[in-house]
Design a protein around this motif. Structure first.
Motif, PDB file in Angstrom:
ATOM      1  N   THR A 213      53.034  72.801  48.609  1.00 23.95           N
ATOM      2  CA  THR A 213      54.487  72.686  48.557  1.00 23.95           C
ATOM      3  C   THR A 213      55.085  73.600  49.608  1.00 23.95           C
ATOM      4  O   THR A 213      54.511  74.632  49.973  1.00 23.95           O
ATOM      5  CB  THR A 213      55.049  73.073  47.171  1.00 23.95           C
ATOM      6  OG1 THR A 213      54.692  74.425  46.872  1.00 23.95           O
ATOM      7  CG2 THR A 213      54.513  72.153  46.090  1.00 23.95           C
ATOM      8  N   ALA A 214      56.254  73.193  50.103  1.00 23.45           N
ATOM      9  CA  ALA A 214      56.955  73.980  51.112  1.00 23.45           C
ATOM     10  C   ALA A 214      58.445  73.755  50.959  1.00 23.45           C
ATOM     11  O   ALA A 214      58.892  72.777  50.340  1.00 23.45           O
ATOM     12  CB  ALA A 214      56.500  73.592  52.519  1.00 23.45           C
ATOM     13  N   ASN A 215      59.235  74.653  51.542  1.00 25.53           N
ATOM     14  CA  ASN A 215      60.687  74.480  51.512  1.00 25.53           C
ATOM     15  C   ASN A 215      61.279  74.854  52.861  1.00 25.53           C
ATOM     16  O   ASN A 215      60.718  75.665  53.597  1.00 25.53           O
ATOM     17  CB  ASN A 215      61.325  75.311  50.394  1.00 25.53           C
ATOM     18  CG  ASN A 215      61.006  76.786  50.485  1.00 25.53           C
ATOM     19  OD1 ASN A 215      59.858  77.179  50.340  1.00 25.53           O
ATOM     20  ND2 ASN A 215      62.022  77.603  50.731  1.00 25.53           N
ATOM     21  N   TYR A 224      66.162  75.441  49.503  1.00 22.66           N
ATOM     22  CA  TYR A 224      65.425  76.028  48.390  1.00 22.66           C
ATOM     23  C   TYR A 224      64.650  74.982  47.583  1.00 22.66           C
ATOM     24  O   TYR A 224      63.831  75.340  46.734  1.00 22.66           O
ATOM     25  CB  TYR A 224      66.374  76.789  47.466  1.00 22.66           C
ATOM     26  CG  TYR A 224      66.937  78.031  48.100  1.00 22.66           C
ATOM     27  CD1 TYR A 224      66.200  79.205  48.169  1.00 22.66           C
ATOM     28  CD2 TYR A 224      68.214  78.020  48.672  1.00 22.66           C
ATOM     29  CE1 TYR A 224      66.710  80.349  48.773  1.00 22.66           C
ATOM     30  CE2 TYR A 224      68.729  79.150  49.277  1.00 22.66           C
ATOM     31  CZ  TYR A 224      67.973  80.306  49.319  1.00 22.66           C
ATOM     32  OH  TYR A 224      68.480  81.428  49.914  1.00 22.66           O
ATOM     33  N   PHE A 225      64.898  73.704  47.836  1.00 23.39           N
ATOM     34  CA  PHE A 225      64.172  72.663  47.130  1.00 23.39           C
ATOM     35  C   PHE A 225      62.751  72.544  47.685  1.00 23.39           C
ATOM     36  O   PHE A 225      62.544  72.541  48.902  1.00 23.39           O
ATOM     37  CB  PHE A 225      64.886  71.316  47.245  1.00 23.39           C
ATOM     38  CG  PHE A 225      66.133  71.228  46.403  1.00 23.39           C
ATOM     39  CD1 PHE A 225      66.331  72.075  45.328  1.00 23.39           C
ATOM     40  CD2 PHE A 225      67.105  70.284  46.687  1.00 23.39           C
ATOM     41  CE1 PHE A 225      67.469  71.988  44.549  1.00 23.39           C
ATOM     42  CE2 PHE A 225      68.251  70.190  45.919  1.00 23.39           C
ATOM     43  CZ  PHE A 225      68.441  71.043  44.845  1.00 23.39           C
ATOM     44  N   LEU A 226      61.787  72.414  46.795  1.00 23.07           N
ATOM     45  CA  LEU A 226      60.385  72.307  47.195  1.00 23.07           C
ATOM     46  C   LEU A 226      59.994  70.850  47.386  1.00 23.07           C
ATOM     47  O   LEU A 226      60.339  69.989  46.577  1.00 23.07           O
ATOM     48  CB  LEU A 226      59.474  72.941  46.136  1.00 23.07           C
ATOM     49  CG  LEU A 226      59.651  74.434  45.876  1.00 23.07           C
ATOM     50  CD1 LEU A 226      58.706  74.890  44.768  1.00 23.07           C
ATOM     51  CD2 LEU A 226      59.418  75.238  47.139  1.00 23.07           C
ATOM     52  N   HIS A 227      59.252  70.585  48.466  1.00 27.40           N
ATOM     53  CA  HIS A 227      58.676  69.262  48.712  1.00 27.40           C
ATOM     54  C   HIS A 227      57.158  69.379  48.784  1.00 27.40           C
ATOM     55  O   HIS A 227      56.610  70.458  49.034  1.00 27.40           O
ATOM     56  CB  HIS A 227      59.222  68.672  50.014  1.00 27.40           C
ATOM     57  CG  HIS A 227      60.633  68.181  49.906  1.00 27.40           C
ATOM     58  ND1 HIS A 227      60.971  67.028  49.238  1.00 27.40           N
ATOM     59  CD2 HIS A 227      61.806  68.699  50.367  1.00 27.40           C
ATOM     60  CE1 HIS A 227      62.272  66.839  49.306  1.00 27.40           C
ATOM     61  NE2 HIS A 227      62.806  67.850  49.989  1.00 27.40           N
ATOM     62  N   TRP A 228      56.514  68.249  48.600  1.00 27.99           N
ATOM     63  CA  TRP A 228      55.046  68.199  48.579  1.00 27.99           C
ATOM     64  C   TRP A 228      54.519  67.571  49.859  1.00 27.99           C
ATOM     65  O   TRP A 228      55.043  66.556  50.330  1.00 27.99           O
ATOM     66  CB  TRP A 228      54.563  67.391  47.372  1.00 27.99           C
ATOM     67  CG  TRP A 228      54.814  68.107  46.079  1.00 27.99           C
ATOM     68  CD1 TRP A 228      56.001  68.219  45.404  1.00 27.99           C
ATOM     69  CD2 TRP A 228      53.851  68.830  45.310  1.00 27.99           C
ATOM     70  NE1 TRP A 228      55.837  68.966  44.270  1.00 27.99           N
ATOM     71  CE2 TRP A 228      54.534  69.356  44.182  1.00 27.99           C
ATOM     72  CE3 TRP A 228      52.493  69.085  45.457  1.00 27.99           C
ATOM     73  CZ2 TRP A 228      53.888  70.114  43.212  1.00 27.99           C
ATOM     74  CZ3 TRP A 228      51.849  69.835  44.493  1.00 27.99           C
ATOM     75  CH2 TRP A 228      52.549  70.348  43.388  1.00 27.99           C
ATOM     76  N   TYR A 229      53.444  68.186  50.412  1.00 27.01           N
ATOM     77  CA  TYR A 229      52.891  67.749  51.684  1.00 27.01           C
ATOM     78  C   TYR A 229      51.365  67.798  51.651  1.00 27.01           C
ATOM     79  O   TYR A 229      50.757  68.441  50.789  1.00 27.01           O
ATOM     80  CB  TYR A 229      53.371  68.665  52.828  1.00 27.01           C
ATOM     81  CG  TYR A 229      54.856  68.774  52.972  1.00 27.01           C
ATOM     82  CD1 TYR A 229      55.555  67.926  53.827  1.00 27.01           C
ATOM     83  CD2 TYR A 229      55.578  69.730  52.258  1.00 27.01           C
ATOM     84  CE1 TYR A 229      56.936  68.034  53.975  1.00 27.01           C
ATOM     85  CE2 TYR A 229      56.954  69.846  52.396  1.00 27.01           C
ATOM     86  CZ  TYR A 229      57.622  69.000  53.250  1.00 27.01           C
ATOM     87  OH  TYR A 229      58.981  69.107  53.388  1.00 27.01           O
ATOM     88  N   ALA A 246      66.097  67.208  46.177  1.00 28.50           N
ATOM     89  CA  ALA A 246      66.006  67.698  44.806  1.00 28.50           C
ATOM     90  C   ALA A 246      64.754  68.551  44.660  1.00 28.50           C
ATOM     91  O   ALA A 246      63.873  68.544  45.527  1.00 28.50           O
ATOM     92  CB  ALA A 246      65.965  66.527  43.820  1.00 28.50           C
ATOM     93  N   MET A 247      64.674  69.290  43.556  1.00 32.70           N
ATOM     94  CA  MET A 247      63.450  70.015  43.227  1.00 32.70           C
ATOM     95  C   MET A 247      62.471  69.044  42.591  1.00 32.70           C
ATOM     96  O   MET A 247      62.852  68.214  41.774  1.00 32.70           O
ATOM     97  CB  MET A 247      63.754  71.164  42.263  1.00 32.70           C
ATOM     98  CG  MET A 247      62.560  72.050  41.963  1.00 32.70           C
ATOM     99  SD  MET A 247      62.003  72.989  43.397  1.00 32.70           S
ATOM    100  CE  MET A 247      63.223  74.295  43.430  1.00 32.70           C
TER     101      MET A 247
END
Length: 259
Positions: A213-215, A224-229, A246-247
């Motif tokens: 995850t990164a932001n 500040y929302f986390l995304h998945w990579y 979104a989170m």
């Protein structure tokens, strides 16, 4: 051991082949007591006195030194402390699967130096696999999924320590690096940019891929929302799995093919 230089049971670590044993020799620090007076307690007229243990800057802390025991000849070898002279803490001892060595993590008092140290199980000679330094502060806490205030440390040993994936803020952002576990040299900066890796969810050694995850990577979105990579060990193939502003909370299948 002795009262002033004792072994701690919780630190005992057997080699996988059961031929060697490591334990920390602990020289206790200064147990300073801080005193409090509660002048007007609600349940009585007289003041109350309490104490807590609280070490102040400059006070001596516990010093842990690993000692290697070989069972066949009942020999004890104290590991030279040159690489960990002023510990705030020395981390949990972990053996290599083939019993050739063990590792621990050294957090220097002041938190401006942090090392992953490997000790040869035949000679008790120590070397730094990773040597992290900072003029400011190294956030040595382990990262956690979904927590905005989690730390900035991740470590994954690949092929029993032949390579290491390590998180560092050395370029100003929390990113992942691939280390040569034999030479201690950085082989590749895996992630890069004005954004922060937050948490490593899965490392696939066979595919040489990382899910994390990164932001802050996506423009025009809340940073500040986390995304998945997902990304390859060599820094190629960056793939984004979540898109909305979104989170996100994601649960992966065991094979990481579905989420």
């Amino acid at each position: 051991g002795s009262e002033g230089n004792y072994y701690t049971l919780r630190t005992l670590a057997w080699s996988p082949d059961s031929k060697k044993l490591v334990a920390y020799h602990t020289r206790p620090g200064y147990d300073r007591e801080v005193h409090y007076i509660e002048s007007s307690p609600v349940d009585q007229l007289q003041p109350k006195h309490t104490t807590i243990s609280y070490r102040k800057p400059g006070d001596t802390v516990d010093i842990d030194t690993p000692v290697l025991f070989t069972l066949a000849d009942k020999k004890a070898m104290v590991v030279d402390r040159a690489l960990f002279p002023n510990p705030y803490s020395n981390g949990r001892i972990e053996w290599r699967k083939d019993s050739r060595a063990f590792t621990f993590e050294y957090n220097q008092r002041g938190h401006q130096a942090y090392r992953v140290i490997e000790v040869d199980a035949s000679t008790a000679k120590a070397r730094a696999v990773i040597d992290e330094t900072s003029n400011a502060f190294i956030d040595y806490r382990r990262t956690s999924p979904g927590l905005s205030d989690s730390g900035r440390t991740e470590r994954f040993d690949i092929a029993d320590g032949k390579e290491v994936i390590w998180m560092s803020e050395r370029d100003g952002w929390a990113h992942l690096y691939l280390y040569d576990g034999v030479t201690g040299q950085v082989k590749q900066q895996i992630t890069k940019g004005n954004w922060a890796v937050h948490h490593v969810e899965k490392v696939d050694e066979a595919k040489r891929q990382i899910i994390f995850t990164a932001n802050g990577m996506e423009a025009n979105q809340d940073p500040y929302f986390l995304h998945w990579y997902r990304i390859n060990f060599d820094g190629t193939g960056l793939t984004r799995f979540t898109t909305s502003n979104a989170m996100h909370s994601v649960t992966w299948s065991p094979d990481a093919n579905y989420y």
